[in-house]
Scaffold this motif. Sequence first.
Motif: not given
Length: 235
Positions: A29, A31-32, A189
Motif C-alpha cells: 500500500d 504507507a509501505y 497502513s
Amino acid sequence: MMQRFVYQLLVFCLSVIPVLGQKQSNELDEAYRKELQVENEALTGRISSFSTAVKELNKRASAAIRAQEYEKALEIALELERLDPDNADIKNFKGKMQLKNQQSVAAVASFGEAIRLNPDNKWFYINQATVLADNNQVDSALKVIQQLNAIYPKWSIGYNFKAALLYASGQYEEALEAYAVAINTFPKSAQIVTNRGDLYRELGKKDKASADYKKALEVEPNYTRAKDRLVALYQ
C-alpha cells in the motif's frame, strides 16, 4: 502457511543498490511504498559517500544482477567487503546475494553483521528475520523482530511483521494483539488492517473481517487488495 508468509515478506527486502529496486508487489500500500522510498533515498545518499573504487564495483554488481548473474554478484559483494569491511550496507548486500545463491545460513550471519554495524536500520532486521522464518526458525525470527520493536516501538511495519510471524505459526490471539499495536501506530497502513482482516476471515469471523476491509479502504480508498477481499468475503 509459512511458505506463503515468507513469499509475501520477501518483497519488502531492499537491495544495497537503489537502481536495482525490486519489483513492488501489488499488495504494497501507499504507507509501505513511502517507507521503502525513504530508505532508498537514504541509501542513495550513503552510496554517494562511498569511495570511487567501491562505486565502480557497485556498478558492476548492478549489471550482474540485471543479468541475473547472482554468483558473479556475490563475488563482487565479497570484493566490496574487502574494500570496505565495516560498511553495513555492503554486509546487507552480501547477505542478499548469499540468499540468491541458496546460502541462507551465511545470509543470516551477514544480516547480523549489518545490524551490528548499523543497529538503527529497520530493514536489516526485516531481512534477517525473513530468512530465519523462511528456514522455519520462527522463534529466532521473533527475537530479531522484538529487537526491532524495542528500538522502534511506534513503527507499525515492525509490529505487522511480528503479527505475521505469530499468525503463520498459529498463535492467533497473540497475532491479533500485535496487529492491534500495528494498527494504532504509524504509518497508518491499509495493508496492515487488511492483514488483520485476513486473520479474522481465517478464524471464521466474517463480520470482523468485513469491518477491517472497510477500515482499510478508509485509510486508502483505492487499495485493491482490500476491495477484492471484501467482494470475495461472502461469495
